[in-house]
Design a protein around this motif. Structure first.
Motif, PDB file in Angstrom:
ATOM      1  N   THR A 189       0.843  -1.047  -0.105  1.00  0.00           N
ATOM      2  CA  THR A 189       0.102   0.025  -0.042  1.00  0.00           C
ATOM      3  C   THR A 189       0.832   1.413   0.085  1.00  0.00           C
ATOM      4  O   THR A 189       1.842   1.445   0.951  1.00  0.00           O
ATOM      5  CB  THR A 189      -0.798   0.163   1.018  1.00  0.00           C
ATOM      6  N   VAL A 190       0.615   2.040  -0.865  1.00  0.00           N
ATOM      7  CA  VAL A 190       1.501   3.431  -0.844  1.00  0.00           C
ATOM      8  C   VAL A 190       0.673   4.170   0.119  1.00  0.00           C
ATOM      9  O   VAL A 190      -0.498   4.950  -0.229  1.00  0.00           O
ATOM     10  CB  VAL A 190       1.275   4.094  -2.104  1.00  0.00           C
ATOM     11  N   ILE A 191       1.377   4.746   0.953  1.00  0.00           N
ATOM     12  CA  ILE A 191       0.634   5.627   2.098  1.00  0.00           C
ATOM     13  C   ILE A 191       0.723   7.112   1.587  1.00  0.00           C
ATOM     14  O   ILE A 191       1.677   7.676   1.243  1.00  0.00           O
ATOM     15  CB  ILE A 191       1.478   5.662   3.411  1.00  0.00           C
ATOM     16  N   SER A 192      -0.561   7.706   1.456  1.00  0.00           N
ATOM     17  CA  SER A 192      -0.792   9.101   0.987  1.00  0.00           C
ATOM     18  C   SER A 192       0.039   9.871   1.912  1.00  0.00           C
ATOM     19  O   SER A 192       0.188   9.739   3.186  1.00  0.00           O
ATOM     20  CB  SER A 192      -2.123   9.223   0.754  1.00  0.00           C
ATOM     21  N   GLY A 193       0.261  11.242   1.411  1.00  0.00           N
ATOM     22  CA  GLY A 193       1.061  12.411   2.044  1.00  0.00           C
ATOM     23  C   GLY A 193       0.029  12.669   3.319  1.00  0.00           C
ATOM     24  O   GLY A 193       0.652  12.995   4.635  1.00  0.00           O
ATOM     25  N   ILE A 194      -1.211  12.751   3.164  1.00  0.00           N
ATOM     26  CA  ILE A 194      -2.193  13.080   4.364  1.00  0.00           C
ATOM     27  C   ILE A 194      -2.203  11.924   5.518  1.00  0.00           C
ATOM     28  O   ILE A 194      -2.233  12.472   6.641  1.00  0.00           O
ATOM     29  CB  ILE A 194      -3.436  13.398   3.660  1.00  0.00           C
ATOM     30  N   LEU A 195      -1.985  10.781   5.176  1.00  0.00           N
ATOM     31  CA  LEU A 195      -1.911   9.782   6.332  1.00  0.00           C
ATOM     32  C   LEU A 195      -0.721   9.556   6.800  1.00  0.00           C
ATOM     33  O   LEU A 195      -0.668   9.458   8.113  1.00  0.00           O
ATOM     34  CB  LEU A 195      -2.133   8.221   5.422  1.00  0.00           C
ATOM     35  N   LYS A 196       0.407  10.077   6.173  1.00  0.00           N
ATOM     36  CA  LYS A 196       1.858   9.937   6.607  1.00  0.00           C
ATOM     37  C   LYS A 196       1.918  11.194   7.542  1.00  0.00           C
ATOM     38  O   LYS A 196       2.241  11.219   8.798  1.00  0.00           O
ATOM     39  CB  LYS A 196       2.725  10.579   5.837  1.00  0.00           C
ATOM     40  N   ASP A 197       1.125  12.377   7.540  1.00  0.00           N
ATOM     41  CA  ASP A 197       0.871  13.416   8.243  1.00  0.00           C
ATOM     42  C   ASP A 197       0.089  12.859   9.592  1.00  0.00           C
ATOM     43  O   ASP A 197       0.423  13.377  10.512  1.00  0.00           O
ATOM     44  CB  ASP A 197       0.113  14.657   7.581  1.00  0.00           C
ATOM     45  N   LEU A 198      -0.689  12.289   9.450  1.00  0.00           N
ATOM     46  CA  LEU A 198      -1.794  11.642  10.668  1.00  0.00           C
ATOM     47  C   LEU A 198      -1.040  10.965  11.365  1.00  0.00           C
ATOM     48  O   LEU A 198      -0.849  11.129  12.632  1.00  0.00           O
ATOM     49  CB  LEU A 198      -2.847  11.229   9.965  1.00  0.00           C
ATOM     50  N   ILE A 199      -0.109   9.981  10.720  1.00  0.00           N
ATOM     51  CA  ILE A 199       0.625   9.171  11.652  1.00  0.00           C
ATOM     52  C   ILE A 199       1.795  10.030  12.430  1.00  0.00           C
ATOM     53  O   ILE A 199       1.823   9.800  13.579  1.00  0.00           O
ATOM     54  CB  ILE A 199       1.341   8.141  10.829  1.00  0.00           C
ATOM     55  N   LYS A 200       2.461  11.168  11.676  1.00  0.00           N
ATOM     56  CA  LYS A 200       3.528  11.869  12.354  1.00  0.00           C
ATOM     57  C   LYS A 200       2.514  12.635  13.453  1.00  0.00           C
ATOM     58  O   LYS A 200       3.403  12.794  14.665  1.00  0.00           O
ATOM     59  CB  LYS A 200       3.830  12.986  11.426  1.00  0.00           C
ATOM     60  N   ASP A 201       1.613  13.152  13.329  1.00  0.00           N
ATOM     61  CA  ASP A 201       0.908  13.882  14.409  1.00  0.00           C
ATOM     62  C   ASP A 201       0.455  12.988  15.613  1.00  0.00           C
ATOM     63  O   ASP A 201       0.668  13.287  16.849  1.00  0.00           O
ATOM     64  CB  ASP A 201      -0.666  14.372  13.895  1.00  0.00           C
ATOM     65  N   ILE A 202      -0.053  11.554  15.278  1.00  0.00           N
ATOM     66  CA  ILE A 202      -0.092  11.007  16.305  1.00  0.00           C
ATOM     67  C   ILE A 202       1.026  10.330  17.212  1.00  0.00           C
ATOM     68  O   ILE A 202       1.093  10.376  18.504  1.00  0.00           O
ATOM     69  CB  ILE A 202      -1.002   9.337  15.814  1.00  0.00           C
ATOM     70  N   ARG A 203       1.821  10.244  16.538  1.00  0.00           N
ATOM     71  CA  ARG A 203       3.400   9.660  17.016  1.00  0.00           C
ATOM     72  C   ARG A 203       3.955  11.025  18.025  1.00  0.00           C
ATOM     73  O   ARG A 203       4.297  10.969  19.124  1.00  0.00           O
ATOM     74  CB  ARG A 203       4.429   9.733  15.848  1.00  0.00           C
ATOM     75  N   GLN A 204       3.897  12.310  17.460  1.00  0.00           N
ATOM     76  CA  GLN A 204       4.193  13.430  18.024  1.00  0.00           C
ATOM     77  C   GLN A 204       3.246  13.742  19.648  1.00  0.00           C
ATOM     78  O   GLN A 204       3.641  13.947  20.560  1.00  0.00           O
ATOM     79  CB  GLN A 204       3.895  14.793  17.316  1.00  0.00           C
ATOM     80  N   ALA A 205       1.885  13.239  19.171  1.00  0.00           N
ATOM     81  CA  ALA A 205       1.079  13.557  20.456  1.00  0.00           C
ATOM     82  C   ALA A 205       1.354  12.480  21.650  1.00  0.00           C
ATOM     83  O   ALA A 205       1.260  13.068  22.832  1.00  0.00           O
ATOM     84  CB  ALA A 205      -0.569  13.272  19.921  1.00  0.00           C
ATOM     85  N   ILE A 206       1.589  11.328  21.219  1.00  0.00           N
ATOM     86  CA  ILE A 206       2.024  10.321  22.134  1.00  0.00           C
ATOM     87  C   ILE A 206       3.364  10.741  22.847  1.00  0.00           C
ATOM     88  O   ILE A 206       3.413  10.502  24.175  1.00  0.00           O
ATOM     89  CB  ILE A 206       2.279   8.934  21.463  1.00  0.00           C
TER      90      ILE A 206
END
Length: 301
Positions: A282-299
């Motif tokens: 699966t090619v992870i879209s840019g917006i999904l990469k941003d969501l993963i990054k935001d969740i990682r930072q929030a944690i």
């Protein structure tokens, strides 16, 4: 070659147990339903229904075809629904039930709401989310995994060509109030003995035992599951209005001690891991990469 129309007529007849009732559902005639079913039976080479005086019933092979046809028609229905918004990209996210994730997704959406994207958010158990990612029903999934299950979990994912990135670790918590009640009461409820629980269906936490209270080391026992549900809304209402508790992963939100929404639990096996699940192809879209990054930072804030 089976036709979609044949399967639709077959399913309607099987559900209604009547060709005449199927005709009403399909806005057609009984003779048209009968002819279409007869054509389907000729195509597959066996009878699908027993015709009896009191109506119709599926044959053993008919029941098998019903099970096989159901996901096909459900998939076609989803495709038709997505075509309604064909000018938008559809992003599919699966997640374990989590008010913490819901809040962060809400904040993420506010930042990205002008983008031409439609999100589909599906909440489910870890077991079902793995199946959904494997079957390409969702793009990514956010799930909790118990430490003693992690090695087998990774083995199964590797077999199915899937990846799991750990984003954080957390203990469990006996939630005695919903997180939107935090700060509204001065004293948190510590009278947990005899507490009745509301848990999600296919809940990992219902299968686990050996919980101890992190602060005191006291063994948690005697808690009774009173309600199971797949609805976050029902869970929140029952906790708020009916005083039920819930065992879930502790939120990654940092609270003052007096504002904790419950009692932190621990087990000898260690903390629960939280991460993001995806297929390797699966090619992870840019917006999904941003969501993963935001969740990682929030944690890790």
């Amino acid at each position: 070659m089976l036709e979609t129309k044949q399967l639709q007529y077959f399913m309607a007849a099987a559900d209604s147990k009547s060709f005449s009732e199927a005709a009403k559902i399909l806005y057609t005639t009984q003779s048209n339903v009968s002819k279409t079913i007869a054509s389907l039976e000729k195509g597959v080479g066996y009878s699908l229904f027993r015709r009896e005086a009191g109506g119709i019933t599926l044959t053993p092979r008919g029941r098998l075809l019903y099970k096989q046809a159901l996901p096909i028609l459900e998939g076609l229905e989803r495709m038709e629904m997505e075509n309604i918004d064909s000018d938008q990209d559809v992003i599919r996210i699966a997640t374990n039930p989590s008010s913490w994730f819901a809040r962060h997704f809400s904040e993420f959406y506010q930042v990205h709401e002008k983008e031409q994207v439609r999100y589909n958010i599906h909440t489910d158990s870890t077991f079902h989310i793995v199946q959904r990612i494997r079957d390409m029903e969702d793009d990514i999934g956010f799930v909790y995994v118990f430490p003693e299950e992690l090695d087998r979990f990774r083995y199964d994912l590797n077999r199915d060509q899937m990846d799991f990135e750990i984003l954080g670790e957390t203990p469990a918590m006996l939630f005695l109030k919903t997180e939107d009640m935090v700060g509204k009461t001065k004293e948190r409820n510590k009278n947990w003995k005899g507490q009745k629980l509301i848990q999600t269906e296919m809940d990992q936490f219902r299968r686990q035992s050996d919980w101890t209270i992190e602060e005191t080391g006291e063994v948690v026992e005697g808690l009774q599951v009173a309600v199971t549900t797949n609805s976050d809304y029902i869970m929140n209402i029952m906790m708020k209005e009916n005083g039920l508790a819930n065992i879930s992963p502790r939120s990654f939100t940092h609270y003052a001690k007096q504002d904790q929404p419950g009692i932190t639990l621990s087990r000898d096996e260690g903390k629960i891991v939280y991460g993001v699940l995806s297929r390797r192809d699966t090619v992870i879209s840019g917006i999904l990469k941003d969501l993963i990054k935001d969740i990682r930072q929030a944690i890790h804030e």
